[in-house]
Design a protein around this motif. Structure first.
Motif, PDB file in Angstrom:
ATOM      1  N   THR A 123       6.224 -18.341  23.668  1.00  0.00           N
ATOM      2  CA  THR A 123       6.627 -19.713  23.770  1.00  0.00           C
ATOM      3  C   THR A 123       7.644 -19.898  23.033  1.00  0.00           C
ATOM      4  O   THR A 123       8.767 -20.483  23.283  1.00  0.00           O
ATOM      5  CB  THR A 123       5.530 -20.581  23.496  1.00  0.00           C
ATOM      6  N   PHE A 124       7.759 -19.504  21.736  1.00  0.00           N
ATOM      7  CA  PHE A 124       8.882 -19.537  20.672  1.00  0.00           C
ATOM      8  C   PHE A 124      10.026 -18.644  21.416  1.00  0.00           C
ATOM      9  O   PHE A 124      11.352 -19.374  21.290  1.00  0.00           O
ATOM     10  CB  PHE A 124       8.556 -19.015  19.527  1.00  0.00           C
ATOM     11  N   ASP A 125       9.868 -17.728  21.983  1.00  0.00           N
ATOM     12  CA  ASP A 125      11.048 -16.835  22.683  1.00  0.00           C
ATOM     13  C   ASP A 125      11.903 -17.690  23.564  1.00  0.00           C
ATOM     14  O   ASP A 125      12.931 -17.641  23.713  1.00  0.00           O
ATOM     15  CB  ASP A 125      10.483 -15.444  22.954  1.00  0.00           C
ATOM     16  N   LEU A 126      11.036 -18.151  24.530  1.00  0.00           N
ATOM     17  CA  LEU A 126      11.463 -18.995  25.624  1.00  0.00           C
ATOM     18  C   LEU A 126      12.239 -20.306  25.247  1.00  0.00           C
ATOM     19  O   LEU A 126      13.421 -20.578  25.752  1.00  0.00           O
ATOM     20  CB  LEU A 126      10.304 -19.686  26.483  1.00  0.00           C
ATOM     21  N   PHE A 127      11.706 -20.870  24.044  1.00  0.00           N
ATOM     22  CA  PHE A 127      12.622 -21.900  23.537  1.00  0.00           C
ATOM     23  C   PHE A 127      13.951 -21.224  22.903  1.00  0.00           C
ATOM     24  O   PHE A 127      14.904 -21.960  23.303  1.00  0.00           O
ATOM     25  CB  PHE A 127      11.690 -22.482  22.286  1.00  0.00           C
ATOM     26  N   ARG A 128      13.896 -20.113  22.116  1.00  0.00           N
ATOM     27  CA  ARG A 128      15.055 -19.847  21.290  1.00  0.00           C
ATOM     28  C   ARG A 128      16.128 -19.276  22.680  1.00  0.00           C
ATOM     29  O   ARG A 128      17.222 -19.332  22.083  1.00  0.00           O
ATOM     30  CB  ARG A 128      14.714 -18.461  20.701  1.00  0.00           C
ATOM     31  N   GLY A 130      16.485 -20.709  25.574  1.00  0.00           N
ATOM     32  CA  GLY A 130      17.096 -21.809  26.091  1.00  0.00           C
ATOM     33  C   GLY A 130      16.201 -22.040  27.525  1.00  0.00           C
ATOM     34  O   GLY A 130      16.642 -22.995  28.287  1.00  0.00           O
ATOM     35  N   PHE A 131      15.050 -21.298  27.449  1.00  0.00           N
ATOM     36  CA  PHE A 131      14.352 -21.700  28.596  1.00  0.00           C
ATOM     37  C   PHE A 131      13.185 -22.816  28.556  1.00  0.00           C
ATOM     38  O   PHE A 131      12.726 -23.322  29.671  1.00  0.00           O
ATOM     39  CB  PHE A 131      13.679 -20.342  29.363  1.00  0.00           C
TER      40      PHE A 131
END
Length: 165
Positions: A123-128, A130-131
């Motif tokens: 989830t954090f990776d998707l935020f970082r 830009g998704f």
């Protein structure tokens, strides 16, 4: 209040110099109210570094919350600020040390809040990347069963912990 720390050794004297960086709330000594959580962490640490799982118990004095000399940050529930705080502290290249949502410089003596378990890494990776928006991250977090953690970052806070034999 009794707090638990899971490790591969018994801990009676807390040495902050042995704490690892880039954790949820920064480099510090981590405990939980949940003994089962500490037991699982003890198994993970023993599997990774050798030794035997051990859960150390500490009594936290209520006086800690009355000490105006301590800078204590408490997240009552996962929020945008909590998510950014965790992401910033985990980021090895984060450089905005003045940011109130960063504790790599140990501006907070104690931080209390939810554990960002392994389920949230994606989830954090998707935020970082830009998704996802920060609002999306918080929505995702609300569906997770998160446990708690207390992190201690200064000796003046650790004096409120007493090892239970």
């Amino acid at each position: 209040m009794i707090l638990y720390h899971g490790s591969n050794i018994k801990i009676t004297n807390i040495d902050l110099s042995k704490a690892r960086p880039f954790k949820d709330f920064g480099r510090g000594f981590y405990l939980t109210e949940i003994k089962e959580q500490a037991e699982k962490m003890a198994i993970r640490v023993a599997d990774r570094f050798g030794g035997n799982p051990y859960v150390s118990e500490f009594e936290l004095s209520d006086g800690i919350f009355k000490d105006v000399a301590l800078n204590i940050l408490k997240f009552d529930s996962p929020s945008k600020d909590w998510a950014l705080f965790v992401m910033n502290n985990r980021e090895k290249d984060f450089s905005d040390v003045e940011n109130r949502l960063y504790n790599g410089d140990n501006k907070y003596d104690v931080v209390i809040g939810a554990v960002a378990n392994d389920d949230l890494v994606g989830t954090f990776d998707l935020f970082r990347d830009g998704f996802m928006t920060l609002d999306d991250v918080v929505k995702q977090i609300t569906f997770k069963n998160l446990t708690n953690q207390y992190s201690f970052h200064a000796q003046k806070a650790i004096v409120y912990l007493k090892a239970v034999e």
